[in-house]
Design a protein around this motif. Structure first.
Motif, short mmCIF file in Angstrom:
data_model
loop_
_atom_site.label_atom_id
_atom_site.label_comp_id
_atom_site.label_asym_id
_atom_site.label_seq_id
_atom_site.Cartn_x
_atom_site.Cartn_y
_atom_site.Cartn_z
N PHE A 210 113.51 36.78 11.66
CA PHE A 210 114.46 37.26 10.66
C PHE A 210 113.94 36.91 9.27
CE2 PHE A 210 118.19 37.65 8.09
CZ PHE A 210 118.96 38.63 8.71
N CYS A 211 113.43 37.91 8.58
CA CYS A 211 112.86 37.72 7.25
C CYS A 211 113.89 38.09 6.19
CB CYS A 211 111.61 38.60 7.08
SG CYS A 211 110.90 38.55 5.42
N GLN A 212 114.28 37.10 5.39
CA GLN A 212 115.15 37.37 4.24
C GLN A 212 114.26 37.68 3.04
OE1 GLN A 212 118.99 34.85 4.05
NE2 GLN A 212 117.55 33.57 5.17
N ASN A 213 114.07 38.95 2.80
CA ASN A 213 113.26 39.38 1.65
C ASN A 213 114.14 39.28 0.41
OD1 ASN A 213 111.76 40.62 -0.31
ND2 ASN A 213 111.61 42.59 0.72
N ASN A 214 114.08 38.11 -0.24
CA ASN A 214 114.92 37.92 -1.44
C ASN A 214 114.16 38.22 -2.73
OD1 ASN A 214 113.33 35.66 -2.00
ND2 ASN A 214 114.87 34.18 -1.35
N GLN A 215 113.04 38.93 -2.60
CA GLN A 215 112.28 39.51 -3.70
C GLN A 215 111.34 38.55 -4.42
OE1 GLN A 215 112.67 42.90 -3.80
NE2 GLN A 215 114.12 42.48 -2.15
N TRP A 216 111.54 37.23 -4.23
CA TRP A 216 110.73 36.28 -4.97
C TRP A 216 110.29 35.12 -4.09
CZ3 TRP A 216 108.93 37.14 -9.80
CH2 TRP A 216 109.57 38.14 -10.56
N ALA A 217 108.97 34.84 -4.09
CA ALA A 217 108.43 33.64 -3.46
C ALA A 217 108.16 32.65 -4.59
CB ALA A 217 107.15 33.96 -2.70
N ILE A 218 109.17 31.87 -4.92
CA ILE A 218 109.25 31.09 -6.16
C ILE A 218 109.06 32.09 -7.32
CG2 ILE A 218 108.55 29.04 -7.44
CD1 ILE A 218 107.53 27.80 -4.92
N SER A 219 107.91 32.08 -8.01
CA SER A 219 107.76 32.97 -9.17
C SER A 219 106.94 34.22 -8.86
CB SER A 219 107.10 32.20 -10.32
OG SER A 219 105.82 31.71 -9.93
N GLU A 220 106.56 34.41 -7.60
CA GLU A 220 105.73 35.57 -7.25
C GLU A 220 106.59 36.67 -6.65
OE1 GLU A 220 102.45 36.14 -3.94
OE2 GLU A 220 101.62 35.15 -5.72
N PRO A 221 106.61 37.86 -7.25
CA PRO A 221 107.44 38.96 -6.73
C PRO A 221 106.90 39.52 -5.43
CG PRO A 221 106.10 39.74 -8.54
CD PRO A 221 105.88 38.24 -8.46
N VAL A 222 107.76 40.10 -4.64
CA VAL A 222 107.36 40.60 -3.33
C VAL A 222 106.34 41.73 -3.44
CG1 VAL A 222 109.22 42.31 -3.13
CG2 VAL A 222 108.24 41.29 -1.06
N ARG A 223 106.32 42.45 -4.54
CA ARG A 223 105.34 43.54 -4.69
C ARG A 223 103.91 43.02 -4.72
NH1 ARG A 223 107.87 43.06 -9.67
NH2 ARG A 223 106.52 42.43 -11.41
N LEU A 224 103.74 41.73 -5.04
CA LEU A 224 102.41 41.14 -4.96
C LEU A 224 102.13 40.56 -3.58
CD1 LEU A 224 102.06 39.28 -8.40
CD2 LEU A 224 101.14 41.51 -7.73
N GLN A 225 103.17 40.22 -2.84
CA GLN A 225 103.00 39.72 -1.48
C GLN A 225 102.52 40.83 -0.56
OE1 GLN A 225 103.33 36.75 -0.03
NE2 GLN A 225 104.08 35.58 -1.78
#
Length: 392
Positions: A210-225
């Motif tokens: 179950f992945c909670q894509n909350n848009q931010w990995a600390i300061s890195e946006p999901v579009r870079l992930q």
């Protein structure tokens, strides 16, 4: 209290309910059953899995979300007041946690990150245990086997390996319970998560990712992930996936039930991407204004998971002043209980650090404890030192 009367049933693995979402390829459509305006949207596949949710249970889901938001704001206040060293807010992710948490059976086992306090609430955790580790009074929060939920994992993604291993143990036992693991969008770039997906797919383990894509990995946006939807990553491992509106409690509930049913009937693992948003900081040590546009926060505030259920209840004529007052009173009571439990936690003794490290005696640890005991003894008895100072 919400109870899962459907029993993850409706259809069995391979039936129409398990066709929900894409099982390979790219471009998952975002499944939504409640719009931000509170309109109930029909979905031919997902509706089947929530047809048992009565008005009373919908009200209970709303209550759960209000209560865990109150827990979250109280814990944040405790940290700001110096009562907690740190706190990881879940603000904005209430639907993802309640919708999935209330789909679980008692014998399912949860492996979470440090943010799933809403899931812990669903599992029946003692309120004081939620904050114990953040106050620095214990190495972990609770006994995992009392609520069938492992203590929060700080190492990013490590819990996915634990869940997969546990799920393989379920297979060996011949049981139909399921392991469920929670992680964020950033964790999908960790080796542990990818290794867990490999093993889960190879052995068709009964585990839900179950992945909670909350848009931010600390300061890195999901579009870079990831340059593709996170749900699409699962296809490379041969794992079916779903992509749901993580701010929609009914969509999350339905998706989790589908995944649990598949696992119970030998269908193996499922990857769920719940698209949500972290409204607050990563932790109370973080300042999101340094990397996040205020307009983005405003846009997501309009999709608030609690507000949309409240709007749906209003449309259905279920939102009375008495009902709202009762829920607010419940939330305040829970917050007071957690605050009192936190502030009144006894200070740990110095040697308590060696407790509960291993399940059986260990000579290596005992040697460390002996060395530390002799080190502490070199300072003498603090009480005697105080008495001698007073006499002088």
């Amino acid at each position: 209290m919400f109870t899962d009367e459907l029993g993850q049933g409706g259809t069995t693995a391979g039936g129409p309910g398990n066709g929900a979402g894409h099982h390979g390829g790219t471009g998952h459509s975002l499944v939504q059953l409640i719009t931000p305006a509170g309109e109930r949207v029909s979905h031919p596949e997902y509706d089947l899995w929530i047809q048992d949710v009565s008005d009373e249970q919908l009200c209970s889901l709303y209550e759960d979300m209000v209560v865990i938001r109150r827990i979250d704001t109280e814990a944040t206040a405790l940290q700001r007041q110096g009562e907690l060293a740190l706190w990881p807010p879940l603000l904005g992710q209430e639907a993802s946690q309640i919708g999935s948490g209330r789909a679980l059976r008692e014998d399912d086992f949860v492996f979470s990150s440090y943010r799933e306090n809403g899931v812990a609430y669903c599992r029946g955790v003692d309120l004081t245990d939620i904050v114990r580790v953040w106050r620095g009074n214990a190495s972990s929060g609770w006994d995992p086997y009392t609520i069938n939920m492992a203590t929060p994992q700080i190492i990013i993604g490590a819990q996915t390996l634990h869940a997969t291993g546990y799920a393989m143990g379920i297979q060996n036992d011949g049981a139909d319970s399921v392991a469920v693991t929670y992680f964020g969008d950033g964790a999908t770039s960790e080796g542990d998560v990818n290794e867990a997906l490999v093993f889960a797919a190879s052995f068709q383990a009964p585990v839900v990712f179950f992945c909670q894509n909350n848009q931010w990995a600390i300061s890195e946006p999901v579009r870079l992930q990831s340059h593709i939807q996170l749900a699409d990553r699962a296809a490379g491992f041969g794992i079916p996936s779903m992509r749901v509106d993580g701010n929609d409690v009914l969509a999350v509930l339905a998706a989790t039930r589908i995944a649990l049913d598949r696992a119970r009937h030998g269908g193996g693992p499922t990857f769920i991407e719940a698209v949500t948003y972290r409204m607050g900081p990563h932790t109370t040590a973080d300042d999101p204004t340094r990397y996040r546009d205020a307009n983005e926060l405003e846009d997501w505030a309009a999709k608030d998971p609690i507000d949309r259920v409240k709007a749906l209840l209003e449309r259905k004529g279920l939102l009375s002043q008495d009902f709202e007052a009762r829920i607010q009173a419940k939330a305040d009571t829970v917050a007071r209980e957690m605050r009192a439990g936190c502030i009144n936690l006894p200070e740990p003794e110095p040697l308590d650090i060696f407790k509960h490290v291993y399940s059986t005696p260990n000579s290596w640890l005992e040697r460390q404890q002996d060395h530390y005991s002799r080190y502490l003894a070199s300072f003498g008895d603090p009480a005697e030192a105080t008495s001698e100072e007073g006499a002088r």
